[in-house]
Design a protein around this motif. Structure first.
Motif, short mmCIF file in Angstrom:
data_model
loop_
_atom_site.label_atom_id
_atom_site.label_comp_id
_atom_site.label_asym_id
_atom_site.label_seq_id
_atom_site.Cartn_x
_atom_site.Cartn_y
_atom_site.Cartn_z
N GLU A 133 0.91 -1.41 -0.04
CA GLU A 133 0.02 0.02 0.01
C GLU A 133 1.02 1.16 0.11
O GLU A 133 1.82 1.32 0.79
CB GLU A 133 -1.03 -0.01 1.41
N VAL A 134 0.71 2.14 -1.10
CA VAL A 134 1.34 3.43 -0.90
C VAL A 134 0.54 4.41 0.00
O VAL A 134 -0.55 4.76 -0.06
CB VAL A 134 1.37 3.94 -2.43
N ILE A 135 1.30 4.48 0.98
CA ILE A 135 0.83 5.34 1.98
C ILE A 135 0.92 7.02 1.81
O ILE A 135 0.22 7.77 2.33
CB ILE A 135 1.41 5.06 3.45
N ASP A 136 1.86 7.32 1.04
CA ASP A 136 1.93 8.80 0.63
C ASP A 136 3.17 8.73 -0.44
O ASP A 136 3.84 8.09 -0.75
CB ASP A 136 2.38 9.74 1.84
N CYS A 137 3.26 10.22 -1.06
CA CYS A 137 4.28 10.50 -1.88
C CYS A 137 5.05 11.70 -1.46
O CYS A 137 4.34 12.65 -0.58
CB CYS A 137 3.77 10.73 -3.26
N ALA A 138 6.26 11.78 -1.99
CA ALA A 138 6.99 12.97 -1.76
C ALA A 138 7.88 13.33 -3.28
O ALA A 138 7.98 12.59 -3.87
CB ALA A 138 8.24 12.82 -0.43
N VAL A 139 8.00 14.76 -3.13
CA VAL A 139 8.29 15.40 -4.45
C VAL A 139 9.88 15.60 -4.53
O VAL A 139 10.58 16.16 -5.46
CB VAL A 139 7.53 16.29 -4.82
N ASN A 140 10.25 15.58 -3.33
CA ASN A 140 11.98 15.86 -3.27
C ASN A 140 12.55 15.19 -2.16
O ASN A 140 11.69 14.62 -1.14
CB ASN A 140 12.24 17.21 -3.13
N GLY A 141 13.79 14.97 -2.17
CA GLY A 141 14.73 14.34 -0.98
C GLY A 141 14.27 14.98 0.51
O GLY A 141 14.28 14.28 1.35
N ARG A 142 14.14 16.30 0.56
CA ARG A 142 13.80 16.83 1.85
C ARG A 142 12.49 16.39 2.35
O ARG A 142 12.49 15.91 3.64
CB ARG A 142 13.90 18.49 1.75
N GLU A 143 11.68 16.38 1.52
CA GLU A 143 10.16 15.99 2.05
C GLU A 143 10.16 14.37 2.20
O GLU A 143 9.52 14.20 3.22
CB GLU A 143 9.09 16.51 0.75
N ALA A 144 11.03 13.60 1.45
CA ALA A 144 11.02 12.35 1.85
C ALA A 144 11.77 11.96 3.02
O ALA A 144 11.10 10.96 3.70
CB ALA A 144 11.93 11.67 0.74
N ILE A 145 12.54 12.87 3.47
CA ILE A 145 13.10 12.72 5.09
C ILE A 145 11.78 12.88 5.99
O ILE A 145 11.69 12.18 7.04
CB ILE A 145 14.52 13.53 5.38
N ASP A 146 11.29 13.99 5.75
CA ASP A 146 10.33 14.34 6.80
C ASP A 146 9.12 13.34 6.80
O ASP A 146 8.75 12.90 7.91
CB ASP A 146 9.53 15.93 6.36
N LYS A 147 8.74 12.85 5.87
CA LYS A 147 7.63 11.86 5.82
C LYS A 147 8.28 10.61 6.06
O LYS A 147 7.38 9.67 6.57
CB LYS A 147 7.19 11.80 4.38
N THR A 148 9.42 10.10 6.18
CA THR A 148 9.87 8.91 6.53
C THR A 148 10.01 8.99 8.07
O THR A 148 9.58 7.83 8.83
CB THR A 148 11.27 8.67 6.02
N VAL A 149 10.35 10.21 8.62
CA VAL A 149 10.48 10.12 10.03
C VAL A 149 9.00 10.04 10.49
O VAL A 149 8.43 9.41 11.74
CB VAL A 149 11.03 11.38 10.46
N GLN A 150 8.01 10.76 9.85
CA GLN A 150 6.59 10.83 10.54
C GLN A 150 5.65 9.58 10.00
O GLN A 150 5.17 9.16 11.11
CB GLN A 150 5.92 11.98 9.86
N LEU A 151 6.13 8.99 8.99
CA LEU A 151 5.09 7.94 8.63
C LEU A 151 5.82 6.59 8.87
O LEU A 151 4.88 5.60 9.04
CB LEU A 151 4.60 8.11 7.23
N LYS A 152 6.95 6.34 9.07
CA LYS A 152 7.80 5.26 9.28
C LYS A 152 7.44 4.20 8.27
O LYS A 152 6.82 3.02 8.64
CB LYS A 152 7.45 4.65 10.82
N MET A 200 16.44 15.22 -7.96
CA MET A 200 15.00 16.05 -7.74
C MET A 200 15.54 17.35 -7.26
O MET A 200 16.72 17.57 -6.62
CB MET A 200 14.44 15.26 -6.65
N PRO A 201 14.65 18.40 -7.27
CA PRO A 201 14.81 19.58 -6.59
C PRO A 201 14.96 19.60 -5.27
O PRO A 201 14.61 18.71 -4.72
CB PRO A 201 13.75 20.51 -7.22
N VAL A 202 15.44 20.60 -4.62
CA VAL A 202 15.75 20.82 -3.16
C VAL A 202 16.52 20.10 -2.63
O VAL A 202 17.60 20.45 -2.14
CB VAL A 202 14.21 20.66 -2.54
N MET A 203 16.43 18.65 -2.65
CA MET A 203 17.42 17.62 -2.30
C MET A 203 17.49 16.37 -3.13
O MET A 203 16.29 15.93 -3.49
CB MET A 203 17.07 17.34 -0.81
N ASP A 204 18.57 15.98 -3.58
CA ASP A 204 18.62 14.84 -4.52
C ASP A 204 18.36 13.73 -3.64
O ASP A 204 18.48 13.42 -2.43
CB ASP A 204 19.97 14.96 -5.14
#
Length: 379
Positions: A29-48, A58-62
């Motif tokens: 199940e895809v629980i969420d998506c992120a559009v850049n590396g910075r957002e990926a970090i935040d959502k990983t910590v939040q959603l596990k 990717m922009p902002v952070m590769d």
């Protein structure tokens, strides 16, 4: 239990496409998506999430920077998507160094012959690397083998100055047991070391090969399931990290002690000739073979040429490639070891030889190089 997946990519089309494929498997199940590396970090910590799929550019952070930070904060199995170019190969290897477990081509037509096969492969790969999450989270980020860079690990020990490639070349049915404590050499004499691996192999090979001494006394043949555009870059990277010579194998070249020959992607690598004057033979991969290169092909040829004097190791990887080649080597009297389950990214290939009673030792990744050196009386 449904496995939770975070999809990271700056392309809305690719995020939607990957999400549809993953959600097509009732176990994912895809629980969420992120559009850049910075957002990926935040959502990983939040959603596990249990698994992350990650783009590289990717922009902002590769993606590479994001992988490194995720491994520091919330170690999670990560599958990279990469372009099949030389630059794409280098970036993907950097991502694996940073802690990603595996990669797939971003163009799905490069993954498989048809869409259904590509869909199945992606779903299977996500499920397989998800199993590694529990082991990654047991270890702290600082101590986790998979969360640290093998390139950095290799630099912790003093290394000899690198020499040009030409200069380096001219230098010189039992149940598998879990090995613990000290090792003892068997007393056998070997003329070839053969290693086969797949998923998780790039990191594992770096760890093993970078610990071998410059005076390694026998040749090495390496089979890593990898696209044709990746193997040259991977061999170059290994050569820069290792005291031994590592190169992409060339058809007809002589096999020399102290040199590791990496099978080119898209081809089958065999050993030809006779011990002491053997050479590399490359042939077309063929449409009937699932793997190009194939461990079974290389190991089978080694059994015919070297008989009972091959030390072979099956390491982390999906599937059962290497089982039949290892069976041929054992029948000829050679030695087969397998990487243990806990240290594998995917315990498929090693399990195939262990389950059949083909391998004689069950080795953790961080002790394979030590075991090789003791067996060859190098310590």
């Amino acid at each position: 239990m449904t496995l939770k997946v975070l999809v990271v990519d700056d392309s809305s089309f690719f995020r939607r496409r990957v999400s549809e494929i993953i959600n097509g498997d009732p176990r994912l199940e895809v629980i969420d998506c992120a559009v850049n590396g910075r957002e990926a970090i935040d959502k990983t910590v939040q959603l596990k999430p249990d698994v992350i799929t990650m783009d590289i550019e990717m922009p902002v952070m590769d993606g590479i920077t994001s992988v490194r930070e995720i491994m520091r904060q919330q170690p999670t199995p990560i599958l990279m998507f990469s372009s099949l170019t030389h630059e794409g190969a280098k970036a993907t290897l950097d991502a694996l160094d940073a802690g990603a477990l595996d990669f797939l081509p971003k163009k799905f037509e490069d993954i498989a012959c048809n869409r259904d096969e590509a869909v199945s492969l992606l779903q299977n790969r996500v499920r397989e690397i998800a199993r590694k999450g529990i082991f990654m989270r047991r270890a702290s980020p600082a101590s986790s083998t998979l969360a640290s860079s093998p390139a950095l690990d290799a630099r912790k020990e003093p290394t000899l100055p690198k020499r040009p490639l030409t200069d380096k070349l001219n230098s010189a049915k039992p149940t598998p047991k879990r090995v613990a404590g000290s090792f003892q050499a068997s007393g056998k004499r070997y003329q070839l070391l053969a290693i086969g691996t797949s998923t998780g192999g790039p990191v594992a090979l770096q760890k093993v090969l970078s610990a071998l001494p410059a005076n390694f006394p026998i040749p090495i043949v390496l089979v890593q399931h990898m696209p044709a555009t990746f193997t040259a870059a991977f061999a170059t990277r290994l050569n820069g990290l290792c005291k031994i010579t590592v190169k992409e194998a060339e058809d007809g070249e002589s096999i020399r002690p102290g040199c590791a020959y990496l099978a080119p992607g898209g081809l089958q690598m065999m050993v030809d000739g006779r011990p002491g004057s053997s050479r590399i033979k490359l042939v077309d991969g063929g449409d009937r073979m699932n793997y190009k290169p194939c461990v079974d092909v290389t190991f089978g040829s080694a059994a015919k040429i070297y008989g009972n004097s091959v030390l072979s190791i099956i390491m982390t990887g999906m599937g059962a490639d290497g089982r039949e080649g290892s069976r041929m080597l054992k029948s000829a009297g050679s030695t087969i070891w397998a990487q243990d389950a806990d240290s594998c990214v995917v315990y498929g290939m090693p399990q195939a030889v262990a389950k059949e009673g083909i391998s004689s030792e069950d080795l953790p990744l961080d002790r394979i190089a030590e075991r090789i050196k003791i067996e060859l009386n190098l310590v």
